[in-house]
Design an enzyme around this catalytic site. Structure first.
Site, PDB file in Angstrom:
ATOM      1  N   HIS A 188       0.744  -1.127  -0.101  1.00  0.00           N
ATOM      2  CA  HIS A 188      -0.093  -0.153  -0.090  1.00  0.00           C
ATOM      3  C   HIS A 188       0.848   1.244   0.111  1.00  0.00           C
ATOM      4  O   HIS A 188       1.922   1.170   0.504  1.00  0.00           O
ATOM      5  CB  HIS A 188      -0.746   0.105   1.166  1.00  0.00           C
ATOM      6  CG  HIS A 188      -1.637  -0.885   1.560  1.00  0.00           C
ATOM      7  ND1 HIS A 188      -1.357  -2.335   2.206  1.00  0.00           N
ATOM      8  CD2 HIS A 188      -3.150  -1.236   1.346  1.00  0.00           C
ATOM      9  CE1 HIS A 188      -2.188  -2.826   2.392  1.00  0.00           C
ATOM     10  NE2 HIS A 188      -3.356  -2.516   1.720  1.00  0.00           N
ATOM     11  N   ASP A 246       2.233   1.754   3.559  1.00  0.00           N
ATOM     12  CA  ASP A 246       3.037   0.952   3.974  1.00  0.00           C
ATOM     13  C   ASP A 246       4.396   1.284   3.848  1.00  0.00           C
ATOM     14  O   ASP A 246       5.498   1.069   4.496  1.00  0.00           O
ATOM     15  CB  ASP A 246       3.169  -0.543   3.289  1.00  0.00           C
ATOM     16  CG  ASP A 246       1.736  -1.032   3.374  1.00  0.00           C
ATOM     17  OD1 ASP A 246       1.042  -0.826   4.094  1.00  0.00           O
ATOM     18  OD2 ASP A 246       1.699  -2.076   2.691  1.00  0.00           O
ATOM     19  N   MET A 259       2.516  -5.757  -7.580  1.00  0.00           N
ATOM     20  CA  MET A 259       1.362  -5.402  -7.235  1.00  0.00           C
ATOM     21  C   MET A 259       1.201  -4.033  -6.333  1.00  0.00           C
ATOM     22  O   MET A 259       2.302  -4.231  -5.494  1.00  0.00           O
ATOM     23  CB  MET A 259       0.328  -6.630  -6.872  1.00  0.00           C
ATOM     24  CG  MET A 259      -1.171  -6.037  -6.447  1.00  0.00           C
ATOM     25  SD  MET A 259      -1.240  -5.374  -4.448  1.00  0.00           S
ATOM     26  CE  MET A 259      -1.732  -6.790  -3.795  1.00  0.00           C
ATOM     27  N   GLU A 283     -10.861  -6.888  -4.786  1.00  0.00           N
ATOM     28  CA  GLU A 283     -10.691  -8.040  -3.796  1.00  0.00           C
ATOM     29  C   GLU A 283     -12.084  -7.919  -2.777  1.00  0.00           C
ATOM     30  O   GLU A 283     -12.203  -6.878  -2.019  1.00  0.00           O
ATOM     31  CB  GLU A 283      -9.777  -7.545  -2.774  1.00  0.00           C
ATOM     32  CG  GLU A 283      -9.478  -8.729  -1.895  1.00  0.00           C
ATOM     33  CD  GLU A 283      -7.876  -8.585  -1.059  1.00  0.00           C
ATOM     34  OE1 GLU A 283      -7.183  -7.993  -1.337  1.00  0.00           O
ATOM     35  OE2 GLU A 283      -8.053  -9.112   0.206  1.00  0.00           O
ATOM     36  N   LYS A 302     -14.563  -8.842   0.261  1.00  0.00           N
ATOM     37  CA  LYS A 302     -14.818  -9.426   1.411  1.00  0.00           C
ATOM     38  C   LYS A 302     -15.990  -9.149   2.007  1.00  0.00           C
ATOM     39  O   LYS A 302     -16.540  -7.894   1.945  1.00  0.00           O
ATOM     40  CB  LYS A 302     -13.739  -8.500   2.360  1.00  0.00           C
ATOM     41  CG  LYS A 302     -13.294  -9.234   3.973  1.00  0.00           C
ATOM     42  CD  LYS A 302     -12.221  -8.640   4.437  1.00  0.00           C
ATOM     43  CE  LYS A 302     -11.982  -9.151   6.001  1.00  0.00           C
ATOM     44  NZ  LYS A 302     -10.883  -8.460   6.668  1.00  0.00           N
ATOM     45  N   GLU A 322      -9.371 -13.693  -1.949  1.00  0.00           N
ATOM     46  CA  GLU A 322      -8.721 -14.182  -0.932  1.00  0.00           C
ATOM     47  C   GLU A 322      -9.151 -15.348  -0.248  1.00  0.00           C
ATOM     48  O   GLU A 322     -10.701 -15.396   0.331  1.00  0.00           O
ATOM     49  CB  GLU A 322      -8.502 -13.001   0.101  1.00  0.00           C
ATOM     50  CG  GLU A 322      -7.804 -13.559   1.241  1.00  0.00           C
ATOM     51  CD  GLU A 322      -7.430 -12.367   2.404  1.00  0.00           C
ATOM     52  OE1 GLU A 322      -6.884 -11.036   1.902  1.00  0.00           O
ATOM     53  OE2 GLU A 322      -7.600 -12.591   3.802  1.00  0.00           O
ATOM     54  N   HIS A 339     -11.375 -14.533   2.859  1.00  0.00           N
ATOM     55  CA  HIS A 339     -12.585 -13.823   2.815  1.00  0.00           C
ATOM     56  C   HIS A 339     -13.502 -14.610   2.519  1.00  0.00           C
ATOM     57  O   HIS A 339     -14.662 -14.582   2.895  1.00  0.00           O
ATOM     58  CB  HIS A 339     -12.286 -12.559   1.766  1.00  0.00           C
ATOM     59  CG  HIS A 339     -11.241 -11.520   2.440  1.00  0.00           C
ATOM     60  ND1 HIS A 339     -10.675 -10.605   1.632  1.00  0.00           N
ATOM     61  CD2 HIS A 339     -10.456 -11.602   3.443  1.00  0.00           C
ATOM     62  CE1 HIS A 339     -10.064  -9.984   2.298  1.00  0.00           C
ATOM     63  NE2 HIS A 339      -9.561 -10.515   3.557  1.00  0.00           N
ATOM     64  N   ASP A 364      -5.001 -13.845  -3.261  1.00  0.00           N
ATOM     65  CA  ASP A 364      -4.458 -13.596  -1.868  1.00  0.00           C
ATOM     66  C   ASP A 364      -4.560 -15.005  -1.131  1.00  0.00           C
ATOM     67  O   ASP A 364      -5.530 -15.561  -0.823  1.00  0.00           O
ATOM     68  CB  ASP A 364      -5.167 -12.520  -1.171  1.00  0.00           C
ATOM     69  CG  ASP A 364      -4.651 -11.226  -1.421  1.00  0.00           C
ATOM     70  OD1 ASP A 364      -3.788 -11.047  -2.350  1.00  0.00           O
ATOM     71  OD2 ASP A 364      -5.103 -10.276  -0.665  1.00  0.00           O
ATOM     72  N   ASP A 417     -11.481 -12.123  10.497  1.00  0.00           N
ATOM     73  CA  ASP A 417     -10.496 -12.436   9.353  1.00  0.00           C
ATOM     74  C   ASP A 417      -9.007 -12.773   9.950  1.00  0.00           C
ATOM     75  O   ASP A 417      -8.324 -12.064  10.754  1.00  0.00           O
ATOM     76  CB  ASP A 417     -10.237 -11.019   8.692  1.00  0.00           C
ATOM     77  CG  ASP A 417      -9.144 -11.057   7.368  1.00  0.00           C
ATOM     78  OD1 ASP A 417      -8.870 -12.381   6.943  1.00  0.00           O
ATOM     79  OD2 ASP A 417      -8.855 -10.015   6.777  1.00  0.00           O
ATOM     80  N   ASP A 475      -6.371 -14.538   8.713  1.00  0.00           N
ATOM     81  CA  ASP A 475      -5.093 -14.510   7.676  1.00  0.00           C
ATOM     82  C   ASP A 475      -3.951 -15.272   8.204  1.00  0.00           C
ATOM     83  O   ASP A 475      -2.742 -14.990   8.390  1.00  0.00           O
ATOM     84  CB  ASP A 475      -4.621 -12.905   7.802  1.00  0.00           C
ATOM     85  CG  ASP A 475      -5.655 -12.013   7.088  1.00  0.00           C
ATOM     86  OD1 ASP A 475      -6.195 -12.394   6.172  1.00  0.00           O
ATOM     87  OD2 ASP A 475      -5.324 -10.658   7.229  1.00  0.00           O
ATOM     88  N   ASP A 485      -1.307 -13.201   1.515  1.00  0.00           N
ATOM     89  CA  ASP A 485      -1.569 -11.962   2.257  1.00  0.00           C
ATOM     90  C   ASP A 485      -2.064 -12.707   3.649  1.00  0.00           C
ATOM     91  O   ASP A 485      -3.292 -12.958   3.868  1.00  0.00           O
ATOM     92  CB  ASP A 485      -2.844 -11.482   1.669  1.00  0.00           C
ATOM     93  CG  ASP A 485      -3.366 -10.337   2.367  1.00  0.00           C
ATOM     94  OD1 ASP A 485      -2.506  -9.857   3.329  1.00  0.00           O
ATOM     95  OD2 ASP A 485      -4.672  -9.857   2.403  1.00  0.00           O
TER      96      ASP A 485
END
Ligand code: GLT
Ligand code: MN
Ligand code: MN
Length: 387
Positions: A55, A58, A89, A182, A184, A218, A221, A246, A256, A258, A288
């Protein structure tokens, strides 16, 4: 026989936010110190990854000056070139800042929507500068708690207008991005717009440039929504819309999580890897996910190695599955084919008439055993490593 050590040819990527996750959750403070972006690049390269995704924030703090931004980006690019990692990406953080508390592209406030466009264009500039060709839209805050706010229909229109604008921006700049939505179902909002892969695929058909848009499904998700991830991925592949993926893991219907890829639902992970490999998907394999909050930095790298190792082991299992005579015999038994009926099932008025007149032994069809218990146990034996 390989030792399941990844190389860049395996196309594994991680987000800066994944291995950089400090263990903060809604109930507790961070348990690990932050890692710098150049250090993450160095470590991922040592582990055999192909790329790193990000991002905007980030890498560059939201309040950085132009000079700070340029210095941070230069250091990051130096690390990428020193260690041979790419950025396939990029995406925008449209969820952390309080300005986005009621959504970005679907905020009821026109000022927020315009700011979201501005922030995304700048983030697209950054991604292009780093060489990214895929641009992800995860609509984390694009949703509601209070539907009495009355924006359900307008929100979809605002979302569409924003995506159309940003696709035109990309084309006008010559960035050549392919965009991946994406989905969710919820978290952080009570309900998020476009909650599943199927919803996103339906929405893409309403955009001005649908060919530029695909999905970034993902594992966690779809699983949160109680859905079967491999089915969602198959539908995306069938539509030619699997632009990115993802990978992680998740216990069904919970928050979530992950989790490390393959850590929870091994058979689901196997089905997915086999599907991706058999389909010829050749995009990045992006993890992810993040290390458990219980882990220190060593645990973070054990997590990252584990994600890639599990994928490679399951890829080898998929190869064995396709080469196993017993499994292939069971599959041939299950997939009964008939050339005459296949020909008859291609529509012509004559074939339709012939098919209507045909006699089928309904009782025999219903009575035929399909051998799936046997096939499934063979699959288990393969995964257990005893075939
Ligand atoms: C966030 C989210 C992920 C998205 C990322 C992209 S950010 O961590 O939980 O699923 O893929 O915006
Ligand atoms: Mn997630
Ligand atoms: Mn994700």
């Amino acid at each position: 026989m390989t030792d399941f050590t990844p190389t860049p040819a395996d196309r594994f990527t991680f987000g800066l936010w994944t291995v950089g996750n400090t263990g903060r959750d809604p109930f507790g403070e961070p348990t690990r110190a932050p890692l710098s972006a150049p250090y993450i690049v160095q470590k991922l390269a040592q582990l055999g990854a192909y790329g790193v995704n990000l991002h905007d924030n980030d890498l560059v703090p939201i309040d950085a000056s132009a000079a700070e931004r340029d210095r941070i980006v230069a250091d990051f690019r130096q690390a990428l070139s020193d260690h041979g990692l790419v950025v396939p990406m990029a995406t925008t953080n449209l969820f952390s800042d309080p300005a986005f508390k009621d959504g970005a592209f679907t905020s009821a406030d026109a000022h927020v929507r315009a700011y979201a466009l501005q922030k995304t264009m700048r983030s697209m500039d950054l991604g292009a500068e780093l060489g990214a060709h895929t641009y992800v839209f995860w609509g984390g805050r694009e949703g509601t708690e209070v539907d009495a706010g009355g924006k359900l229909l307008s929100a979809l229109g605002w979302f569409r207008d924003s995506l159309n604008f940003l696709a035109e921006y990309s084309e006008s700049q010559g960035y050549g991005y392919r965009f991946a939505l994406e989905p969710k179902p919820n978290e952080p909002r009570a309900d998020i717009f476009l909650p599943t892969v199927g919803s996103a695929l339906g929405f893409i058909g309403t955009l001005d440039r649908p060919e530029l848009f695909g999905v970034n499904p993902e594992f966690a998700h779809e699983t949160m929504a109680g859905l079967n991830f491999a089915h969602a991925v198959a539908q995306a592949l069938d539509a030619g819309k699997l632009f990115h993926i993802d990978l992680n893991d998740q216990k069904m219907s919970r928050f979530d999580q992950d989790l490390r890829f393959g850590s929870e639902n091994l058979k689901g992970a196997f089905t997915l890897v086999k599907l991706l490999e058999d389909s010829g998907y050749d995009g990045p394999l992006h993890f992810d996910a993040h290390a458990l909050r219980t882990e220190d930095e060593a645990g973070v790298w054990a997590f990252a190695r584990g994600c890639m190792r599990t994928y490679l082991i399951l890829k080898e299992k998929a190869r064995q599955f396709n080469a196993d005579p017993g499994i292939q015999a069971a599959l041939a038994e299950y997939h009964r084919t008939d050339d005459e009926l296949a020909a008859l099932s291609r529509f012509t008025p004559e074939n339709a008439a012939a098919l209507k007149d045909r006699t089928f032994d309904r009782a025999a069809l219903g009575g035929r055993g399909l051998g799936l218990e046997h096939l499934d146990q063979l699959t288990n034996d393969l995964l257990f490593g005893i075939r």
